[in-house]
Motif scaffolding. Structure first.
Motif, PDB file in Angstrom:
ATOM      1  N   ALA A   1      18.663 -13.726 -38.744  1.00 42.73           N
ATOM      2  CA  ALA A   1      19.655 -13.523 -37.686  1.00 42.73           C
ATOM      3  C   ALA A   1      20.792 -14.536 -37.824  1.00 42.73           C
ATOM      4  O   ALA A   1      21.972 -14.173 -37.737  1.00 42.73           O
ATOM      5  N   LEU A   2      20.452 -15.796 -38.055  1.00 40.34           N
ATOM      6  CA  LEU A   2      21.487 -16.826 -38.220  1.00 40.34           C
ATOM      7  C   LEU A   2      22.358 -16.542 -39.437  1.00 40.34           C
ATOM      8  O   LEU A   2      23.588 -16.695 -39.381  1.00 40.34           O
ATOM      9  N   ALA A   3      21.737 -16.102 -40.529  1.00 39.58           N
ATOM     10  CA  ALA A   3      22.502 -15.782 -41.737  1.00 39.58           C
ATOM     11  C   ALA A   3      23.456 -14.618 -41.480  1.00 39.58           C
ATOM     12  O   ALA A   3      24.606 -14.637 -41.925  1.00 39.58           O
ATOM     13  N   ALA A   4      22.991 -13.603 -40.751  1.00 35.78           N
ATOM     14  CA  ALA A   4      23.839 -12.444 -40.444  1.00 35.78           C
ATOM     15  C   ALA A   4      25.009 -12.849 -39.553  1.00 35.78           C
ATOM     16  O   ALA A   4      26.145 -12.395 -39.756  1.00 35.78           O
ATOM     17  N   ILE A   5      24.758 -13.713 -38.572  1.00 34.52           N
ATOM     18  CA  ILE A   5      25.820 -14.188 -37.686  1.00 34.52           C
ATOM     19  C   ILE A   5      26.839 -14.998 -38.486  1.00 34.52           C
ATOM     20  O   ILE A   5      28.048 -14.790 -38.361  1.00 34.52           O
ATOM     21  N   ASP A   6      26.356 -15.917 -39.310  1.00 35.38           N
ATOM     22  CA  ASP A   6      27.258 -16.729 -40.132  1.00 35.38           C
ATOM     23  C   ASP A   6      28.097 -15.863 -41.063  1.00 35.38           C
ATOM     24  O   ASP A   6      29.295 -16.091 -41.231  1.00 35.38           O
ATOM     25  N   GLU A   7      27.474 -14.859 -41.662  1.00 39.34           N
ATOM     26  CA  GLU A   7      28.200 -13.969 -42.569  1.00 39.34           C
ATOM     27  C   GLU A   7      29.259 -13.164 -41.814  1.00 39.34           C
ATOM     28  O   GLU A   7      30.375 -12.975 -42.302  1.00 39.34           O
ATOM     29  N   ALA A   8      28.923 -12.697 -40.614  1.00 37.05           N
ATOM     30  CA  ALA A   8      29.892 -11.933 -39.812  1.00 37.05           C
ATOM     31  C   ALA A   8      31.095 -12.798 -39.466  1.00 37.05           C
ATOM     32  O   ALA A   8      32.235 -12.338 -39.518  1.00 37.05           O
ATOM     33  N   ILE A   9      30.855 -14.061 -39.137  1.00 35.44           N
ATOM     34  CA  ILE A   9      31.957 -14.976 -38.803  1.00 35.44           C
ATOM     35  C   ILE A   9      32.811 -15.220 -40.039  1.00 35.44           C
ATOM     36  O   ILE A   9      34.041 -15.176 -39.983  1.00 35.44           O
ATOM     37  N   GLU A  10      32.165 -15.446 -41.173  1.00 30.30           N
ATOM     38  CA  GLU A  10      32.892 -15.705 -42.411  1.00 30.30           C
ATOM     39  C   GLU A  10      33.718 -14.494 -42.845  1.00 30.30           C
ATOM     40  O   GLU A  10      34.876 -14.625 -43.233  1.00 30.30           O
ATOM     41  N   CYS A  11      33.137 -13.309 -42.770  1.00 25.17           N
ATOM     42  CA  CYS A  11      33.843 -12.086 -43.180  1.00 25.17           C
ATOM     43  C   CYS A  11      35.026 -11.792 -42.275  1.00 25.17           C
ATOM     44  O   CYS A  11      36.016 -11.197 -42.720  1.00 25.17           O
ATOM     45  N   ALA A  12      34.952 -12.204 -41.036  1.00 29.42           N
ATOM     46  CA  ALA A  12      36.036 -11.923 -40.089  1.00 29.42           C
ATOM     47  C   ALA A  12      37.312 -12.648 -40.477  1.00 29.42           C
ATOM     48  O   ALA A  12      38.400 -12.233 -40.115  1.00 29.42           O
ATOM     49  N   GLY A  13      37.190 -13.717 -41.225  1.00 33.20           N
ATOM     50  CA  GLY A  13      38.370 -14.466 -41.617  1.00 33.20           C
ATOM     51  C   GLY A  13      39.058 -13.920 -42.849  1.00 33.20           C
ATOM     52  O   GLY A  13      40.144 -14.355 -43.203  1.00 33.20           O
ATOM     53  N   ARG A  14      38.440 -12.952 -43.509  1.00 31.81           N
ATOM     54  CA  ARG A  14      39.001 -12.391 -44.741  1.00 31.81           C
ATOM     55  C   ARG A  14      39.900 -11.198 -44.440  1.00 31.81           C
ATOM     56  O   ARG A  14      39.632 -10.443 -43.517  1.00 31.81           O
ATOM     57  N   PRO A  15      40.926 -11.006 -45.254  1.00 31.76           N
ATOM     58  CA  PRO A  15      41.758  -9.803 -45.086  1.00 31.76           C
ATOM     59  C   PRO A  15      40.897  -8.553 -45.250  1.00 31.76           C
ATOM     60  O   PRO A  15      40.112  -8.449 -46.185  1.00 31.76           O
ATOM     61  N   GLY A  16      41.018  -7.641 -44.316  1.00 32.38           N
ATOM     62  CA  GLY A  16      40.232  -6.415 -44.359  1.00 32.38           C
ATOM     63  C   GLY A  16      38.783  -6.609 -43.961  1.00 32.38           C
ATOM     64  O   GLY A  16      37.978  -5.695 -44.065  1.00 32.38           O
ATOM     65  N   GLY A  17      38.448  -7.806 -43.477  1.00 39.37           N
ATOM     66  CA  GLY A  17      37.070  -8.100 -43.073  1.00 39.37           C
ATOM     67  C   GLY A  17      36.722  -7.450 -41.752  1.00 39.37           C
ATOM     68  O   GLY A  17      37.567  -6.887 -41.058  1.00 39.37           O
ATOM     69  N   SER A  18      35.464  -7.535 -41.406  1.00 41.29           N
ATOM     70  CA  SER A  18      34.993  -6.954 -40.155  1.00 41.29           C
ATOM     71  C   SER A  18      35.494  -7.789 -38.975  1.00 41.29           C
ATOM     72  O   SER A  18      35.953  -8.913 -39.154  1.00 41.29           O
ATOM     73  N   PRO A  19      35.370  -7.263 -37.756  1.00 40.85           N
ATOM     74  CA  PRO A  19      35.822  -8.013 -36.582  1.00 40.85           C
ATOM     75  C   PRO A  19      35.010  -9.275 -36.305  1.00 40.85           C
ATOM     76  O   PRO A  19      35.365 -10.056 -35.459  1.00 40.85           O
ATOM     77  N   GLY A  20      33.896  -9.469 -36.981  1.00 38.47           N
ATOM     78  CA  GLY A  20      33.073 -10.660 -36.758  1.00 38.47           C
ATOM     79  C   GLY A  20      32.007 -10.395 -35.732  1.00 38.47           C
ATOM     80  O   GLY A  20      31.266  -9.419 -35.823  1.00 38.47           O
ATOM     81  N   LEU A  21      31.928 -11.254 -34.740  1.00 37.25           N
ATOM     82  CA  LEU A  21      30.929 -11.118 -33.690  1.00 37.25           C
ATOM     83  C   LEU A  21      31.502 -10.343 -32.517  1.00 37.25           C
ATOM     84  O   LEU A  21      32.646 -10.559 -32.122  1.00 37.25           O
ATOM     85  N   LEU A  22      30.688  -9.474 -31.977  1.00 35.77           N
ATOM     86  CA  LEU A  22      31.059  -8.764 -30.759  1.00 35.77           C
ATOM     87  C   LEU A  22      30.003  -9.050 -29.702  1.00 35.77           C
ATOM     88  O   LEU A  22      28.824  -9.219 -30.005  1.00 35.77           O
ATOM     89  N   VAL A  23      30.452  -9.102 -28.480  1.00 42.04           N
ATOM     90  CA  VAL A  23      29.571  -9.308 -27.333  1.00 42.04           C
ATOM     91  C   VAL A  23      29.889  -8.208 -26.341  1.00 42.04           C
ATOM     92  O   VAL A  23      31.048  -7.986 -26.006  1.00 42.04           O
ATOM     93  N   SER A  24      28.870  -7.532 -25.865  1.00 41.19           N
ATOM     94  CA  SER A  24      29.076  -6.490 -24.881  1.00 41.19           C
ATOM     95  C   SER A  24      29.567  -7.105 -23.572  1.00 41.19           C
ATOM     96  O   SER A  24      29.118  -8.182 -23.166  1.00 41.19           O
ATOM     97  N   ALA A  25      30.492  -6.413 -22.932  1.00 38.21           N
ATOM     98  CA  ALA A  25      30.979  -6.881 -21.633  1.00 38.21           C
ATOM     99  C   ALA A  25      29.827  -7.022 -20.647  1.00 38.21           C
ATOM    100  O   ALA A  25      29.816  -7.931 -19.810  1.00 38.21           O
ATOM    101  N   ILE A  26      28.822  -6.171 -20.756  1.00 34.86           N
ATOM    102  CA  ILE A  26      27.679  -6.253 -19.841  1.00 34.86           C
ATOM    103  C   ILE A  26      26.876  -7.524 -20.097  1.00 34.86           C
ATOM    104  O   ILE A  26      26.298  -8.103 -19.175  1.00 34.86           O
ATOM    105  N   SER A  27      26.844  -7.998 -21.354  1.00 34.03           N
ATOM    106  CA  SER A  27      26.161  -9.267 -21.648  1.00 34.03           C
ATOM    107  C   SER A  27      26.879 -10.430 -20.978  1.00 34.03           C
ATOM    108  O   SER A  27      26.231 -11.348 -20.462  1.00 34.03           O
ATOM    109  N   CYS A  28      28.202 -10.393 -20.988  1.00 31.38           N
ATOM    110  CA  CYS A  28      28.976 -11.438 -20.299  1.00 31.38           C
ATOM    111  C   CYS A  28      28.642 -11.433 -18.812  1.00 31.38           C
ATOM    112  O   CYS A  28      28.446 -12.485 -18.195  1.00 31.38           O
ATOM    113  N   TRP A  29      28.555 -10.247 -18.239  1.00 33.55           N
ATOM    114  CA  TRP A  29      28.209 -10.115 -16.830  1.00 33.55           C
ATOM    115  C   TRP A  29      26.789 -10.628 -16.582  1.00 33.55           C
ATOM    116  O   TRP A  29      26.553 -11.345 -15.600  1.00 33.55           O
TER     117      TRP A  29
END
Length: 90
Positions: free
Chosen positions: A24-52
């Motif tokens: 899980a930690l590796a997947a989170i770290d990879e998502a954060i890293e990929c988000a910084g690349r051109p054409g990368g994924s959005p990174g981490l997402l959090v559901s609005a309901i989780s914030c609530w």
């Protein structure tokens, strides 16, 4: 892109990362890293309901975080490439 559920969000954001698996930690770290690349994924997402859910748990005294929820979200949003997935009722 990773959509964190409420528990993973709490453990990751509050620094209780021992509760998350190595995968899980590796997947989170990879998502954060990929988000910084051109054409990368959005990174981490959090559901609005989780914030609530986090806000309600803190408000009811069932959850104590190491930092203020609002301050944590403001810090997390730009630095960690974290976005909010909108909750749309069925």
């Amino acid at each position: 892109m990773i959509l964190l559920d409420t528990h993973a969000l709490i453990w990751w954001a509050d620094g209780d990362r021992l509760r998350l698996s190595a995968n899980a930690l590796a997947a989170i770290d990879e998502a954060i890293e990929c988000a910084g690349r051109p054409g990368g994924s959005p990174g981490l997402l959090v559901s609005a309901i989780s914030c609530w859910e986090v806000a309600m748990l803190v408000n009811r005294g069932r959850l104590a975080l190491s930092l203020d929820v609002e301050v944590g979200w403001r810090c997390c949003h730009p630095i960690r490439r974290c976005g909010c997935w909108p909750w749309i009722p069925p």
